[in-house]
Design a protein around this motif. Structure first.
Motif, PDB file in Angstrom:
ATOM      1  N   ARG A 118       0.777  -1.236   0.000  1.00 55.98           N
ATOM      2  CA  ARG A 118       0.000   0.000   0.000  1.00 55.98           C
ATOM      3  C   ARG A 118       0.812   1.293   0.000  1.00 55.98           C
ATOM      4  NH1 ARG A 118      -4.296  -1.771   4.772  1.00 55.98           N
ATOM      5  NH2 ARG A 118      -5.146  -3.628   3.698  1.00 55.98           N
ATOM      6  N   ALA A 119       2.096   1.212   0.227  1.00 57.89           N
ATOM      7  CA  ALA A 119       2.903   2.429   0.363  1.00 57.89           C
ATOM      8  C   ALA A 119       2.849   3.282  -0.901  1.00 57.89           C
ATOM      9  CB  ALA A 119       4.342   2.062   0.696  1.00 57.89           C
ATOM     10  N   ASN A 120       2.590   4.568  -0.714  1.00 60.27           N
ATOM     11  CA  ASN A 120       2.620   5.502  -1.837  1.00 60.27           C
ATOM     12  C   ASN A 120       3.964   6.240  -1.828  1.00 60.27           C
ATOM     13  OD1 ASN A 120       2.478   7.640   0.059  1.00 60.27           O
ATOM     14  ND2 ASN A 120       0.234   7.545   0.061  1.00 60.27           N
ATOM     15  N   PRO A 121       4.233   7.069  -2.820  1.00 61.89           N
ATOM     16  CA  PRO A 121       5.526   7.765  -2.875  1.00 61.89           C
ATOM     17  C   PRO A 121       5.854   8.558  -1.612  1.00 61.89           C
ATOM     18  CG  PRO A 121       4.429   7.945  -4.976  1.00 61.89           C
ATOM     19  CD  PRO A 121       3.443   7.295  -4.058  1.00 61.89           C
ATOM     20  N   GLU A 122       4.859   9.192  -1.016  1.00 61.65           N
ATOM     21  CA  GLU A 122       5.102   9.955   0.210  1.00 61.65           C
ATOM     22  C   GLU A 122       5.496   9.040   1.370  1.00 61.65           C
ATOM     23  OE1 GLU A 122       2.798  13.063   3.243  1.00 61.65           O
ATOM     24  OE2 GLU A 122       1.818  12.372   1.406  1.00 61.65           O
ATOM     25  N   ASP A 123       4.828   7.880   1.455  1.00 61.06           N
ATOM     26  CA  ASP A 123       5.167   6.910   2.499  1.00 61.06           C
ATOM     27  C   ASP A 123       6.608   6.433   2.343  1.00 61.06           C
ATOM     28  OD1 ASP A 123       2.563   6.912   3.570  1.00 61.06           O
ATOM     29  OD2 ASP A 123       1.908   5.443   2.076  1.00 61.06           O
ATOM     30  N   LEU A 124       6.988   6.117   1.111  1.00 59.31           N
ATOM     31  CA  LEU A 124       8.349   5.641   0.846  1.00 59.31           C
ATOM     32  C   LEU A 124       9.370   6.717   1.202  1.00 59.31           C
ATOM     33  CD1 LEU A 124       7.814   3.790  -2.558  1.00 59.31           C
ATOM     34  CD2 LEU A 124       8.154   2.760  -0.308  1.00 59.31           C
ATOM     35  N   GLN A 125       9.024   7.957   0.931  1.00 60.97           N
ATOM     36  CA  GLN A 125       9.939   9.052   1.259  1.00 60.97           C
ATOM     37  C   GLN A 125      10.125   9.163   2.774  1.00 60.97           C
ATOM     38  OE1 GLN A 125       8.750  12.874  -0.263  1.00 60.97           O
ATOM     39  NE2 GLN A 125      10.454  13.951   0.679  1.00 60.97           N
ATOM     40  N   ASN A 126       9.041   9.000   3.533  1.00 61.94           N
ATOM     41  CA  ASN A 126       9.129   9.069   4.994  1.00 61.94           C
ATOM     42  C   ASN A 126       9.990   7.943   5.557  1.00 61.94           C
ATOM     43  OD1 ASN A 126       7.464  11.326   5.122  1.00 61.94           O
ATOM     44  ND2 ASN A 126       5.592  10.115   5.364  1.00 61.94           N
ATOM     45  N   ILE A 127       9.818   6.751   5.009  1.00 63.51           N
ATOM     46  CA  ILE A 127      10.619   5.617   5.464  1.00 63.51           C
ATOM     47  C   ILE A 127      12.087   5.839   5.114  1.00 63.51           C
ATOM     48  CG2 ILE A 127      10.992   3.120   5.268  1.00 63.51           C
ATOM     49  CD1 ILE A 127       8.025   2.864   4.470  1.00 63.51           C
ATOM     50  N   GLU A 128      12.317   6.320   3.892  1.00 63.75           N
ATOM     51  CA  GLU A 128      13.688   6.553   3.442  1.00 63.75           C
ATOM     52  C   GLU A 128      14.369   7.638   4.276  1.00 63.75           C
ATOM     53  OE1 GLU A 128      16.164   7.381  -0.713  1.00 63.75           O
ATOM     54  OE2 GLU A 128      14.012   7.823  -0.612  1.00 63.75           O
ATOM     55  N   GLU A 129      13.644   8.677   4.637  1.00 56.92           N
ATOM     56  CA  GLU A 129      14.229   9.744   5.451  1.00 56.92           C
ATOM     57  C   GLU A 129      14.642   9.229   6.820  1.00 56.92           C
ATOM     58  OE1 GLU A 129      11.349  12.837   5.518  1.00 56.92           O
ATOM     59  OE2 GLU A 129      11.831  13.574   3.501  1.00 56.92           O
ATOM     60  N   ALA A 130      13.836   8.352   7.403  1.00 58.17           N
ATOM     61  CA  ALA A 130      14.186   7.750   8.691  1.00 58.17           C
ATOM     62  C   ALA A 130      15.434   6.886   8.542  1.00 58.17           C
ATOM     63  CB  ALA A 130      13.020   6.915   9.219  1.00 58.17           C
ATOM     64  N   LEU A 131      15.519   6.184   7.407  1.00 57.15           N
ATOM     65  CA  LEU A 131      16.682   5.340   7.145  1.00 57.15           C
ATOM     66  C   LEU A 131      17.939   6.196   6.983  1.00 57.15           C
ATOM     67  CD1 LEU A 131      17.508   2.371   6.667  1.00 57.15           C
ATOM     68  CD2 LEU A 131      17.121   2.756   4.219  1.00 57.15           C
ATOM     69  N   LYS A 132      17.806   7.324   6.310  1.00 61.68           N
ATOM     70  CA  LYS A 132      18.942   8.232   6.135  1.00 61.68           C
ATOM     71  C   LYS A 132      19.406   8.790   7.477  1.00 61.68           C
ATOM     72  CE  LYS A 132      17.927   9.771   1.413  1.00 61.68           C
ATOM     73  NZ  LYS A 132      17.498  10.916   0.556  1.00 61.68           N
ATOM     74  N   GLN A 133      18.449   9.069   8.361  1.00 59.36           N
ATOM     75  CA  GLN A 133      18.800   9.558   9.688  1.00 59.36           C
ATOM     76  C   GLN A 133      19.568   8.494  10.468  1.00 59.36           C
ATOM     77  OE1 GLN A 133      18.232  12.764  11.074  1.00 59.36           O
ATOM     78  NE2 GLN A 133      19.772  11.884  12.439  1.00 59.36           N
ATOM     79  N   MET A 134      19.169   7.239  10.297  1.00 51.93           N
ATOM     80  CA  MET A 134      19.889   6.136  10.946  1.00 51.93           C
ATOM     81  C   MET A 134      21.330   6.086  10.440  1.00 51.93           C
ATOM     82  SD  MET A 134      17.112   3.017  11.031  1.00 51.93           S
ATOM     83  CE  MET A 134      18.276   1.959  11.878  1.00 51.93           C
ATOM     84  N   TYR A 135      21.494   6.291   9.138  1.00 53.55           N
ATOM     85  CA  TYR A 135      22.842   6.250   8.560  1.00 53.55           C
ATOM     86  C   TYR A 135      23.694   7.406   9.087  1.00 53.55           C
ATOM     87  CZ  TYR A 135      26.612   6.077   5.135  1.00 53.55           C
ATOM     88  OH  TYR A 135      27.849   6.004   4.546  1.00 53.55           O
ATOM     89  N   GLN A 136      23.097   8.586   9.178  1.00 50.26           N
ATOM     90  CA  GLN A 136      23.826   9.744   9.703  1.00 50.26           C
ATOM     91  C   GLN A 136      24.237   9.516  11.159  1.00 50.26           C
ATOM     92  OE1 GLN A 136      21.270  13.123   9.068  1.00 50.26           O
ATOM     93  NE2 GLN A 136      21.355  12.939   6.830  1.00 50.26           N
ATOM     94  N   ASP A 137      23.344   8.926  11.942  1.00 50.98           N
ATOM     95  CA  ASP A 137      23.679   8.610  13.336  1.00 50.98           C
ATOM     96  C   ASP A 137      24.818   7.613  13.397  1.00 50.98           C
ATOM     97  OD1 ASP A 137      21.704  10.288  14.241  1.00 50.98           O
ATOM     98  OD2 ASP A 137      20.209   8.711  14.500  1.00 50.98           O
ATOM     99  N   LEU A 138      24.785   6.648  12.483  1.00 52.21           N
ATOM    100  CA  LEU A 138      25.835   5.636  12.436  1.00 52.21           C
ATOM    101  C   LEU A 138      27.181   6.274  12.131  1.00 52.21           C
ATOM    102  CD1 LEU A 138      26.720   2.627  12.362  1.00 52.21           C
ATOM    103  CD2 LEU A 138      26.079   2.610   9.939  1.00 52.21           C
TER     104      LEU A 138
END
Length: 232
Positions: A118-138
């Motif tokens: 069900r994920a739409n482009p906005e949903d994918l962007q939100n998930i990806e942004e959280a993932l990017k934040q995890m990478y920055q923290d790492l």
């Protein structure tokens, strides 16, 4: 409405549970007025302070409305108050950590599958942004627990199922309270932050590729590993 004497160490919690039972059984309906603090205390054979504490707790949960000068009334129960009650119950059950982890594992595996569908482009962007934040923290050698929570909640939002979203919110809040120390130790483990990031990246990729089975399998493997880490 029968009110029996209460004998327990946690008096206000028992009062809360007793009133909730009356509400769920239908003996108390939205709009009904509860006995006064004095009357309730006498009938339950407890202190007025305990009754007042119970009323305050139930008001916070959205189950009661305290009207100054008028009395205490049962509120119309909605999904928000039900989820708040769930959070309250989970938080009070401090010895149920393993059960909480099991529930999370069962729930989030299906959440991941639905998100992949069900994920739409906005949903994918939100998930990806959280993932990017995890990478920055790492990269900055920081604990990534906040980005972790954001990632999982973004996946829940991608299901577009309001009840699932509320459930995930309740579980997330409770996990944060009950497992705060354990989560810190988990992220401080050798190579663990990088491993967790890679696991989250695989989950995201499966959701992005619209592969429900793969998304659920990767989520299960991730949460099973987290659960095993807590048991060490």
């Amino acid at each position: 409405m029968e009110l029996k004497p209460i004998k327990t160490r946690k008096i206000y919690e028992e009062i809360v549970e007793r009133i909730r039972e009356f509400i769920t059984s239908g003996e108390l309906q939205p709009g009904d007025r509860l006995p006064s603090e004095r009357d309730m205390a006498e009938r339950l054979q407890v202190s007025r302070a305990s009754v007042r504490e119970a009323f305050s707790a139930l008001e916070m949960l959205g189950l009661l409305e305290i009207r100054t000068g008028e009395g205490t009334y049962i509120r119309q129960v909605n999904i928000e108050s039900v989820m708040s009650s769930l959070t309250w119950v989970l938080y009070m059950e401090k010895d149920a950590v393993l059960e909480l982890l099991e529930v999370r594992k069962i729930l989030e595996v299906q959440v991941a599958a639905l998100a992949a569908q069900r994920a739409n482009p906005e949903d994918l962007q939100n998930i990806e942004e959280a993932l990017k934040q995890m990478y920055q923290d790492l990269q900055k050698v920081r604990l990534g627990e906040h980005a972790d929570e954001r990632f999982h909640f973004a996946i829940a939002q991608a299901t577009h199922n309001k009840i699932l979203i509320h459930l995930m919110s309740a579980l997330s809040d409770t996990m944060e309270r009950t497992l705060k120390v354990s989560r810190s130790k988990l992220y401080e483990g050798k190579d663990m932050p990088e491993r967790l990031y890679k696991e989250h990246a695989l989950i995201y990729e499966a959701i992005r590729q619209q592969e429900p089975s793969e998304a659920s399998e990767r989520m299960f493997a991730h949460l099973a590993g987290v659960e095993a880490s807590y048991l060490v």
